[in-house]
Design a protein around this motif. Structure first.
Motif, PDB file in Angstrom:
ATOM      1  N   LEU A   5       0.012  -1.691  -9.843  1.00 54.41           N
ATOM      2  CA  LEU A   5      -0.677  -1.137  -8.675  1.00 54.41           C
ATOM      3  C   LEU A   5      -1.970  -1.916  -8.443  1.00 54.41           C
ATOM      4  O   LEU A   5      -3.080  -1.370  -8.594  1.00 54.41           O
ATOM      5  CB  LEU A   5      -0.975   0.347  -8.905  1.00 54.41           C
ATOM      6  CG  LEU A   5       0.200   1.226  -9.365  1.00 54.41           C
ATOM      7  CD1 LEU A   5      -0.289   2.584  -9.810  1.00 54.41           C
ATOM      8  CD2 LEU A   5       1.237   1.362  -8.271  1.00 54.41           C
ATOM      9  N   VAL A  50       0.836  -1.204   0.000  1.00 51.39           N
ATOM     10  CA  VAL A  50       0.000   0.000   0.000  1.00 51.39           C
ATOM     11  C   VAL A  50       0.870   1.252   0.000  1.00 51.39           C
ATOM     12  O   VAL A  50       0.616   2.207  -0.751  1.00 51.39           O
ATOM     13  CB  VAL A  50      -0.962  -0.001   1.208  1.00 51.39           C
ATOM     14  CG1 VAL A  50      -1.636   1.357   1.368  1.00 51.39           C
ATOM     15  CG2 VAL A  50      -2.008  -1.086   1.059  1.00 51.39           C
ATOM     16  N   PHE A  91     -10.215   1.212  -7.612  1.00 54.71           N
ATOM     17  CA  PHE A  91     -10.723   2.084  -8.664  1.00 54.71           C
ATOM     18  C   PHE A  91     -11.786   1.375  -9.508  1.00 54.71           C
ATOM     19  O   PHE A  91     -12.877   1.916  -9.745  1.00 54.71           O
ATOM     20  CB  PHE A  91      -9.574   2.540  -9.565  1.00 54.71           C
ATOM     21  CG  PHE A  91     -10.031   3.334 -10.758  1.00 54.71           C
ATOM     22  CD1 PHE A  91     -10.360   4.670 -10.623  1.00 54.71           C
ATOM     23  CD2 PHE A  91     -10.156   2.736 -12.006  1.00 54.71           C
ATOM     24  CE1 PHE A  91     -10.809   5.396 -11.717  1.00 54.71           C
ATOM     25  CE2 PHE A  91     -10.596   3.454 -13.094  1.00 54.71           C
ATOM     26  CZ  PHE A  91     -10.928   4.788 -12.948  1.00 54.71           C
ATOM     27  N   VAL A  94      -6.626   2.738   3.211  1.00 55.16           N
ATOM     28  CA  VAL A  94      -6.516   1.635   2.247  1.00 55.16           C
ATOM     29  C   VAL A  94      -5.935   0.405   2.927  1.00 55.16           C
ATOM     30  O   VAL A  94      -6.393  -0.728   2.701  1.00 55.16           O
ATOM     31  CB  VAL A  94      -5.652   2.061   1.036  1.00 55.16           C
ATOM     32  CG1 VAL A  94      -5.370   0.863   0.130  1.00 55.16           C
ATOM     33  CG2 VAL A  94      -6.350   3.150   0.246  1.00 55.16           C
ATOM     34  N   GLU A 103       2.303   1.799  -3.452  1.00 51.52           N
ATOM     35  CA  GLU A 103       1.338   2.240  -4.452  1.00 51.52           C
ATOM     36  C   GLU A 103       0.919   3.686  -4.235  1.00 51.52           C
ATOM     37  O   GLU A 103       0.779   4.453  -5.203  1.00 51.52           O
ATOM     38  CB  GLU A 103       0.122   1.311  -4.449  1.00 51.52           C
ATOM     39  CG  GLU A 103       0.440  -0.110  -4.901  1.00 51.52           C
ATOM     40  CD  GLU A 103      -0.800  -0.951  -5.153  1.00 51.52           C
ATOM     41  OE1 GLU A 103      -1.871  -0.365  -5.371  1.00 51.52           O
ATOM     42  OE2 GLU A 103      -0.691  -2.191  -5.139  1.00 51.52           O
ATOM     43  N   ILE A 104       0.706   4.086  -2.981  1.00 54.19           N
ATOM     44  CA  ILE A 104       0.334   5.477  -2.703  1.00 54.19           C
ATOM     45  C   ILE A 104       1.459   6.425  -3.126  1.00 54.19           C
ATOM     46  O   ILE A 104       1.213   7.478  -3.733  1.00 54.19           O
ATOM     47  CB  ILE A 104      -0.002   5.672  -1.212  1.00 54.19           C
ATOM     48  CG1 ILE A 104      -1.242   4.885  -0.801  1.00 54.19           C
ATOM     49  CG2 ILE A 104      -0.188   7.150  -0.883  1.00 54.19           C
ATOM     50  CD1 ILE A 104      -2.533   5.363  -1.413  1.00 54.19           C
ATOM     51  N   LEU A 116       1.682   7.120  -6.887  1.00 52.35           N
ATOM     52  CA  LEU A 116       0.690   7.994  -7.512  1.00 52.35           C
ATOM     53  C   LEU A 116       1.285   9.342  -7.917  1.00 52.35           C
ATOM     54  O   LEU A 116       0.745  10.026  -8.782  1.00 52.35           O
ATOM     55  CB  LEU A 116      -0.487   8.224  -6.558  1.00 52.35           C
ATOM     56  CG  LEU A 116      -1.489   7.076  -6.417  1.00 52.35           C
ATOM     57  CD1 LEU A 116      -2.585   7.461  -5.447  1.00 52.35           C
ATOM     58  CD2 LEU A 116      -2.092   6.698  -7.764  1.00 52.35           C
ATOM     59  N   LEU A 155      -4.720  -0.402  -5.698  1.00 46.74           N
ATOM     60  CA  LEU A 155      -5.415   0.805  -6.137  1.00 46.74           C
ATOM     61  C   LEU A 155      -6.255   0.531  -7.380  1.00 46.74           C
ATOM     62  O   LEU A 155      -7.338   1.110  -7.546  1.00 46.74           O
ATOM     63  CB  LEU A 155      -4.401   1.922  -6.408  1.00 46.74           C
ATOM     64  CG  LEU A 155      -3.630   2.434  -5.190  1.00 46.74           C
ATOM     65  CD1 LEU A 155      -2.708   3.572  -5.583  1.00 46.74           C
ATOM     66  CD2 LEU A 155      -4.588   2.883  -4.091  1.00 46.74           C
ATOM     67  N   ARG A 156      -5.770  -0.357  -8.259  1.00 44.81           N
ATOM     68  CA  ARG A 156      -6.552  -0.709  -9.432  1.00 44.81           C
ATOM     69  C   ARG A 156      -7.858  -1.386  -9.023  1.00 44.81           C
ATOM     70  O   ARG A 156      -8.926  -1.093  -9.563  1.00 44.81           O
ATOM     71  CB  ARG A 156      -5.749  -1.640 -10.336  1.00 44.81           C
ATOM     72  CG  ARG A 156      -6.528  -2.110 -11.550  1.00 44.81           C
ATOM     73  CD  ARG A 156      -6.036  -3.445 -12.082  1.00 44.81           C
ATOM     74  NE  ARG A 156      -7.121  -4.103 -12.812  1.00 44.81           N
ATOM     75  CZ  ARG A 156      -8.047  -4.865 -12.274  1.00 44.81           C
ATOM     76  NH1 ARG A 156      -8.034  -5.078 -10.968  1.00 44.81           N
ATOM     77  NH2 ARG A 156      -9.006  -5.410 -13.002  1.00 44.81           N
ATOM     78  N   CYS A 199      -4.947   8.481   3.434  1.00 39.16           N
ATOM     79  CA  CYS A 199      -5.389   7.490   2.445  1.00 39.16           C
ATOM     80  C   CYS A 199      -4.633   6.180   2.606  1.00 39.16           C
ATOM     81  O   CYS A 199      -5.215   5.093   2.486  1.00 39.16           O
ATOM     82  CB  CYS A 199      -5.191   8.027   1.032  1.00 39.16           C
ATOM     83  SG  CYS A 199      -6.329   9.338   0.565  1.00 39.16           S
ATOM     84  N   GLU A 200      -3.338   6.279   2.891  1.00 30.46           N
ATOM     85  CA  GLU A 200      -2.536   5.068   3.073  1.00 30.46           C
ATOM     86  C   GLU A 200      -3.078   4.223   4.218  1.00 30.46           C
ATOM     87  O   GLU A 200      -3.230   2.997   4.093  1.00 30.46           O
ATOM     88  CB  GLU A 200      -1.086   5.467   3.347  1.00 30.46           C
ATOM     89  CG  GLU A 200      -0.144   4.291   3.542  1.00 30.46           C
ATOM     90  CD  GLU A 200       1.264   4.739   3.880  1.00 30.46           C
ATOM     91  OE1 GLU A 200       1.887   4.118   4.765  1.00 30.46           O
ATOM     92  OE2 GLU A 200       1.736   5.719   3.266  1.00 30.46           O
TER      93      GLU A 200
END
Length: 918
Positions: free
Chosen positions: A103, A69, A110, A168, A72-73, A76, A106-107, A164-165
């Motif tokens: 990612l 995580v 989304f 998630v 990925e954050i 971005l 996050l994918r 957000c991290e």
């Protein structure tokens, strides 16, 4: 994270299949698999057929998910992030399959929870996602807006990314189960910690004494008239280690304090000064003064002969356990025999106390010279009459607090009677498609009375909660009279009938389309009105920064140093990163690293280097030791730091100006507005929302009457009547609110149904996990051992160290919380309805939520006010804040260093991709 090899992908594919060990897997293992200490198998050893214990499984999964995580954050911020995302974004590398996404977490979020949002699901793949949103976000990341390191503070983007991290990570850890079914968290069931409720905090804020705020215990304790017939408010001031003093302050003195604070601390947002209230109040314990300038200027005892008007109030007996009704009636009878007093300017006194305590909660204000002068200058000695007035007002405060406690207790008891029904309602909502069923019933039933029993009881519980909130806002607080007066003024100014007719006749779709065309039109290819407005605002900011920069340059008086700082802010990002790394490696300030580097011309002369070095030494001395003698030498370095900050902020503004003037920003704004606005307008027109304008006006009129009646009641009034009056208020208007919700729902063209389906999709993930399967941590670990990727003994030792760290950390936080509660005298009674829903109802494990809250409590506060301070003072406060954080976390267990476990990351990534791609 490193890409997995072919062998690791094969292992991961095999590891996704749950092990057939006869383990009972029912529902989601991550939620149901918390094992008690008296379980059949000892939790310290693995189950049959497993290589890891339940705790080892969970905390290994959590560590690897946390790393992924975080990666990925952080990614971005890369301009190529969306190209590696997969559909619907385009990629220079061709179509990116879900199992190949760089990612995957996050994918997954989304594709499953963002793209299918009821409004965004209409957006076209190429026209919106690729040609507008992707182009805009890639343009933004290429601008390299400044980071927290450049500003020496946490930027809003950094804080948002951190939040957000954690969210998630919480979602993934709770949502993705392990295959064994035996996943286990650390738990301390015996350490139940309940935070203070808002009502208890409100009572504490209204206490006449014993409420210290940032070193000050203050109370506007009395009112007196001076020899020149002027009114003074007597403020009792207490500081630790000092005796109580009284100071007399007029209303104008409070106004002058407000002005001085704005001058001493420019830019600080202060609460408004309460309006001037004249007149007296009887000693009934509610606010609501009478504007009577002829009232006695002292607290003269008078017998209150007014009868309580009970015309519109229904006296409802409340069924309390243990005979609480008789006790309340007895208390009311005792109070009614007490004489009442006319207290001159009582409403003004409590409103000024609320103002004073509000501003004292701001640490910078509490330690300001203006506040110290206001609270300590010219103390006075009270005479016998003034002491009597102070005592009577203290008794008034205590009675007011007692009434509030009685109100909350009665409301709590009434809500408690609904517990059985609320439990049924909770189960009905949290089961599969529970929210959809709730809104479907609202859609089908025209009246509130037609709803199922559990939904009617929920409405009854909600009625009590809303009644308590109205009471708390407009009667219970010190600033309630001021807030109520403001609400009445605003209500009297709104032309509800005219507003209703305008909304009824006008076509909002055409109006907003016309407004949108007006602001976004680009005649002959020129800039739009909206772009001009944004550009004007940003250019004003850029010019303002330039004026401050020119002033600093004159003070620094060295064009070479100033030019080098400017060149740094304009340098490519890779050059900036190298200089930042040098500063971190050598443990020096970024300004020193910028000025000494050879990566940015020009090279400094030896005398310039010596001047900078001496200024840096002086800077550290002044910041650490408050050495006023060296402050002159430190000013140069302070100016350079401020110059770097201003150049950075100015560049950020310039980059934002470029973004605003790009055509894609305009097109994206129009599309987003159309996507979200048009469906709501269709609902608005078809549901005849304009009727709700007069319904709200009627509710406001009724609420004002009820509050004013409660203000006029004296202490003989039964608290049961007060509670019932506010509940009746809500009950008289709840059917209108239900009609509004019902009408909107039946004319929503399926919008609410889609929204509920979207929410249910998130809840299904948290309860059941992804459709692609579960994470088989045992197979992952065993496969890595078999392939020689990790040392089994070392990896096991690291996992056990992580488990011990989490256990010690959780216990440390529990102990700190209990100590804080004991020091503050915090009660642990929960408020009515506060436990109606739990995180576990929605698939969020309670212990994961608890750990998330621990991490949230350690986050630093907002740094906006530091920007306006002198650089030396700001740096001193920043270091003090860091030291305070270190003291607060002293003794907190430190996370152990792990390296062997991280060797599992490539195989774990391949497994995670397959689970989330299903």
């Amino acid at each position: 994270m490193a890409e997995p090899t072919k062998v690791e992908e094969t292992l991961a594919a095999r590891a996704v299949i749950p092990t057939s060990n006869g383990a009972p897997i029912s529902g989601k293992a991550g939620v149901t698999g918390v094992v008690q200490s008296n379980s059949v198998k000892d939790a310290s050893s693995p189950r049959d057929g497993q290589i890891l214990t339940g705790k080892q499984e969970h905390y290994l999964k959590r560590e690897l998910l946390s790393q992924q995580v975080r990666y990925e954050i952080n990614e971005l911020s890369s301009p190529t992030a969306l190209q590696r995302f997969g559909a619907p974004f385009r990629s220079d590398y061709g179509e990116v399959a879900p199992v190949d996404s760089d990612l995957p977490i996050l994918r997954y979020i989304f594709v499953n929870h963002v793209r299918n949002f009821p409004f965004l699901d209409r957006a076209r793949e190429k026209e919106f996602w690729q040609d507008k949103l992707q182009v805009f976000l890639e343009s933004f990341t290429n601008k390299h807006i400044s980071s927290s390191e450049d500003r020496l503070e946490e930027t809003k983007r950094k804080k948002l990314a951190s939040k957000c991290e954690k969210l998630v990570e919480l979602m993934m850890v709770s949502g993705i189960p392990t295959a064994s079914g035996y996943e286990e968290r650390i738990r301390f069931s015996e350490l139940e910690v309940v935070e203070r409720g808002a009502n208890e905090q409100g009572l504490l804020n209204n206490m006449p004494e014993g409420h210290e705020i940032n070193g000050w215990d203050v109370n506007v304790a009395g009112v007196r008239t001076t020899s020149v017939k002027r009114t003074e408010f007597l403020i009792r001031v207490k500081q630790k280690g000092r005796s109580d003093i009284y100071v007399g302050r007029r209303y104008g003195d409070f106004a002058r304090l407000h002005r001085r604070l704005r001058t001493e601390i420019p830019g600080k947002m202060l609460p408004p000064l309460p309006r001037k209230i004249r007149g007296s109040t009887t000693s009934g314990f509610r606010g609501g003064g009478h504007d009577d300038d002829a009232s006695s200027l002292s607290s003269v005892s008078t017998q209150d002969t007014r009868a309580t008007d009970e015309g519109s109030m229904r006296h409802l007996k409340v069924h309390h356990r243990g005979g609480s009704d008789s006790r309340l009636s007895q208390a009311s009878a005792e109070i009614s025999r007490e004489p009442s007093f006319s207290l001159y300017r009582e409403d003004q006194r409590v409103s000024l106390r609320a103002f004073l305590r509000n501003v004292l909660h701001m640490q910078q204000v509490a330690h300001s010279k203006a506040m110290e002068h206001f609270l300590t200058d010219r103390p006075v000695k009270l005479n016998e009459e003034e002491l009597g007035d102070v005592q009577r007002r203290k008794e008034m405060d205590e009675k007011r607090l007692e009434e509030q406690r009685q109100f909350y207790e009665i409301a709590r008891q009434r809500a408690k009677e609904l517990d059985v029904y609320m439990e049924r309602f909770r189960r009905d909502v949290v089961e599969s498609n529970g929210l959809t069923k709730l809104f479907q019933e609202i859609r089908e039933k025209e009246k509130l009375s037609d709803l199922s029993v559990q939904y009617q009881k929920f409405a009854e519980w909600l009625r009590i909660e809303v009644a308590a909130t109205i009471y708390h806002l407009f009667l219970a607080e010190d600033n309630s009279p001021e807030l109520f007066a403001q609400a009445k003024r605003i209500h009297s100014l709104i032309p509800y009938t005219l507003l209703k007719n305008v909304i009824r006749i006008a076509n909002p779709t055409m109006v907003m389309t016309g407004v949108l065309d007006l602001f976004l039109a680009q005649p002959f290819g020129s800039r739009s009105l909206l772009q001009r407005i944004f550009s004007m605002t940003l250019n004003d900011g850029i010019r303002g920064f330039q004026r401050s920069i020119d002033s600093l340059k004159a003070k620094i008086d060295d064009p070479v140093l100033c030019d080098k700082v400017k060149r740094f802010t304009d340098s490519p990002e890779d050059v900036k990163n190298r200089i930042r790394e040098e500063a971190a490696a050598d443990n020096i300030d970024l300004v020193v690293a910028i000025l000494r580097t050879e990566l940015i011309p020009p090279e400094l002369k030896s005398e310039q280097v010596g001047k900078i070095f001496n200024a840096y030494v002086a800077w550290n001395n002044v910041v650490e030791n408050v050495d006023e003698e060296m402050k002159t030498g430190a000013q140069l370095f302070a100016y350079l730091k401020q110059l770097l900050k201003l150049h950075t902020r100015q560049r950020d503004k310039a980059m934002m100006l470029q973004i605003v003037e790009e055509p894609v920003a305009l097109h994206l704004f129009r599309d987003l507005f159309t996507i979200f606005y048009e469906p709501l307008i269709r609902v608005y027109k078809s549901a005849n929302v304009y009727n709700s304008v007069t319904d709200f006006a009627a509710f406001a009129d009724d609420a004002i009457r009820v509050i004013e009646k409660a203000q006029r009641q004296d202490e003989a009034a039964d608290p049961n009547q007060t509670v019932q009056a506010f509940i009746d208020l809500c009950q008289r208007h709840e059917h209108k609110f239900y009609d509004f919700v019902h009408e909107v729902h039946i004319h929503d063209n399926g919008l609410f149904t889609q929204l509920m389906g979207w929410l249910e999709g998130i809840l299904d993930f948290l309860r059941q996990g992804p459709e692609g399967g579960k994470l088989d941590m045992n197979a992952l670990f065993q496969g890595a051992v078999d392939l020689g990727q990790i040392d089994k003994a070392e990896a096991t030792r690291e996992i056990d160290a992580l488990v011990r760290w989490q256990e010690e950390r959780k216990k440390w936080h529990h102990d700190k919380t209990r100590q804080k509660m004991a020091a503050e005298g915090t009660k642990t009674d929960s408020n009515p309805g506060s436990a109606t829903f739990r995180g576990s109802d929605f698939g969020l494990n309670e212990m994961d939520l608890e750990e998330f809250n621990f991490e949230e409590s350690d986050s630093s506060g907002d740094s906006d006010e530091e920007e306006r301070l002198d650089p030396i003072v700001a740096e001193r406060q920043r270091r003090q804040k860091k030291q305070k954080h270190l003291r607060r976390t002293a003794g907190e267990p430190v996370k152990p260093a792990v390296s062997e476990v991280h060797k599992l990351e490539p195989s774990f990534l391949a497994m995670l991709r397959m689970v989330l791609a299903g």
